[in-house]
Design a protein around this motif. Structure first.
Motif, PDB file in Angstrom:
ATOM      1  N   LYS A 110       4.801  18.758  14.234  1.00  0.00           N
ATOM      2  CA  LYS A 110       4.718  17.599  13.331  1.00  0.00           C
ATOM      3  C   LYS A 110       4.060  16.402  14.017  1.00  0.00           C
ATOM      4  N   ASN A 111       4.554  16.090  15.220  1.00  0.00           N
ATOM      5  CA  ASN A 111       4.008  14.940  15.937  1.00  0.00           C
ATOM      6  C   ASN A 111       2.555  15.168  16.367  1.00  0.00           C
ATOM      7  N   LEU A 112       2.254  16.359  16.833  1.00  0.00           N
ATOM      8  CA  LEU A 112       0.894  16.644  17.298  1.00  0.00           C
ATOM      9  C   LEU A 112      -0.107  16.635  16.139  1.00  0.00           C
ATOM     10  N   ALA A 113       0.329  17.093  14.974  1.00  0.00           N
ATOM     11  CA  ALA A 113      -0.560  17.034  13.800  1.00  0.00           C
ATOM     12  C   ALA A 113      -0.870  15.583  13.445  1.00  0.00           C
ATOM     13  N   THR A 139      -9.606  14.522  19.695  1.00  0.00           N
ATOM     14  CA  THR A 139      -9.250  15.374  18.560  1.00  0.00           C
ATOM     15  C   THR A 139      -9.074  16.819  19.025  1.00  0.00           C
ATOM     16  N   LEU A 140      -9.990  17.280  19.861  1.00  0.00           N
ATOM     17  CA  LEU A 140      -9.887  18.652  20.373  1.00  0.00           C
ATOM     18  C   LEU A 140      -8.609  18.834  21.202  1.00  0.00           C
ATOM     19  N   ILE A 141      -8.300  17.851  22.017  1.00  0.00           N
ATOM     20  CA  ILE A 141      -7.105  17.933  22.869  1.00  0.00           C
ATOM     21  C   ILE A 141      -5.845  18.137  22.018  1.00  0.00           C
ATOM     22  N   TYR A 142      -5.680  17.312  21.003  1.00  0.00           N
ATOM     23  CA  TYR A 142      -4.467  17.455  20.186  1.00  0.00           C
ATOM     24  C   TYR A 142      -4.499  18.729  19.342  1.00  0.00           C
ATOM     25  N   LEU A 143      -5.679  19.135  18.936  1.00  0.00           N
ATOM     26  CA  LEU A 143      -5.777  20.382  18.163  1.00  0.00           C
ATOM     27  C   LEU A 143      -5.375  21.575  19.031  1.00  0.00           C
ATOM     28  N   VAL A 144      -5.817  21.561  20.283  1.00  0.00           N
ATOM     29  CA  VAL A 144      -5.474  22.654  21.212  1.00  0.00           C
ATOM     30  C   VAL A 144      -3.969  22.625  21.528  1.00  0.00           C
ATOM     31  N   GLU A 145      -3.416  21.429  21.692  1.00  0.00           N
ATOM     32  CA  GLU A 145      -1.977  21.336  21.960  1.00  0.00           C
ATOM     33  C   GLU A 145      -1.159  21.803  20.755  1.00  0.00           C
ATOM     34  N   LEU A 146      -1.615  21.415  19.576  1.00  0.00           N
ATOM     35  CA  LEU A 146      -0.920  21.846  18.363  1.00  0.00           C
ATOM     36  C   LEU A 146      -0.956  23.367  18.238  1.00  0.00           C
ATOM     37  N   ALA A 147      -2.141  23.939  18.405  1.00  0.00           N
ATOM     38  CA  ALA A 147      -2.258  25.398  18.340  1.00  0.00           C
ATOM     39  C   ALA A 147      -1.367  26.051  19.385  1.00  0.00           C
ATOM     40  N   ASP A 148      -1.313  25.449  20.566  1.00  0.00           N
ATOM     41  CA  ASP A 148      -0.543  26.046  21.660  1.00  0.00           C
ATOM     42  C   ASP A 148       0.951  26.093  21.338  1.00  0.00           C
ATOM     43  N   VAL A 149       1.509  25.003  20.846  1.00  0.00           N
ATOM     44  CA  VAL A 149       2.951  25.018  20.559  1.00  0.00           C
ATOM     45  C   VAL A 149       3.279  25.946  19.388  1.00  0.00           C
TER      46      VAL A 149
END
Lengths: 111, 111, 111, 111
Positions: free
Chosen positions: B31-34, B74-84
């Motif tokens: 939720k937060n990463l999105a 944007t890529l950083i948070y997208l990768v973190e979101l995908a990772d979790v």
């Protein structure tokens, strides 16, 4: 079209070919792609809006598949946007993380 | 921290270490990463909001550097979101493009 | 400029005059205003991204003032967008709520 | 439910009643409402993403009706967000425009 890519450069090439085959390039200005990207980002956000942070960690399998599609869509437009601007997203992330490491130094850990 | 990654898995590992060193993992719910991701996506959009589509193709060098930082964020948070969420972004994009190829078939070209 | 408006039509008139005095009308296409609006919406989101839902209910006074400014910015662009499209936001909301009442009927309450 | 409101305070009261009848208040934290609002804002953006700025000024009637619904949805969540935070959106806009008038002074006009 074969879409057997396994990394970002492969994704970029596949997307170039996909757009070329459909004559979509005239629409793929940075302005338009940035808009398309945030629309997909919002579709990702939508899945989480009424969930608690805890619930967002344990999605049902079918919902997770929907979220996976939105992750893909956001990445696709982000890669296309970077491509038309001549930006290498991995190099950009590397440089940004180096900046962030200075801005947010890691706390020292005890012995 | 060394940040010598050259691909998405390397970026993902670097981000995991970065978050771990700063004890940021509790904040990194989907939720937060999105939310964080769409905020960065909007900072990207902001650069283009008053430009014509044509102008958005020819950014001044300093503006392009700012945009590059926002692509990275944007890529950083997208990768973190995908990772979790346990999502492989490249595989997700591959599957999505296969769907899109069916949904938007390429026009036949002449001989 | 006097800005003593107390309702949405007054806000709309003030914004028209504000744009006219600065020759901003050529930039105020629906496409551009929609982008500007979502950028402001994201600045609002940013204030809440790392908070728990509970924390988001009890903002510190200075943070609440910042949030208030972002509410204002989002409303301003939304009103300008509606204006260039000839949409009455209040009538639009009235019609949408009527649709929502059918889509999400209120549960019957006990005796 | 009657929804015969004609201004923002009337919209706010209607939305309060709508949420209360459906027991939605626990979901209506500022964090969640900010997410819902940006999702609706993005649905508005989506209508314009592939249009030129000029095309965005002359929407087909059926598309304009869709856009009108998205304007309504964005306004609805913005009003609900402001309400749970105790913010008066009109007063906030008034104060923000006063700030903007200082930040962006209108050019002097000739005689």
């Amino acid at each position: 079209m074969t879409a057997a890519f396994t990394d970002l450069p492969g994704l970029r090439e596949t997307l170039r070919e996909f757009a070329r085959e459909r004559d979509w390039q005239p629409f793929h200005t940075p302005k338009n792609l940035a808009m398309a990207m945030i629309v997909e980002a919002a579709e990702l956000v939508e899945h989480f809006q009424w969930l608690t942070p805890e619930q967002s960690l344990t999605l049902a399998p079918d919902k997770l598949l929907d979220v996976r599609d939105e992750v893909a869509d956001t990445l696709i437009y982000l890669v296309e946007l970077a491509d038309v601007l001549g930006i290498d997203p991995i190099a950009a992330a590397r440089d940004k993380i180096a900046k962030n490491a200075v801005k947010y130094p890691a706390p020292k850990r005890g012995p």
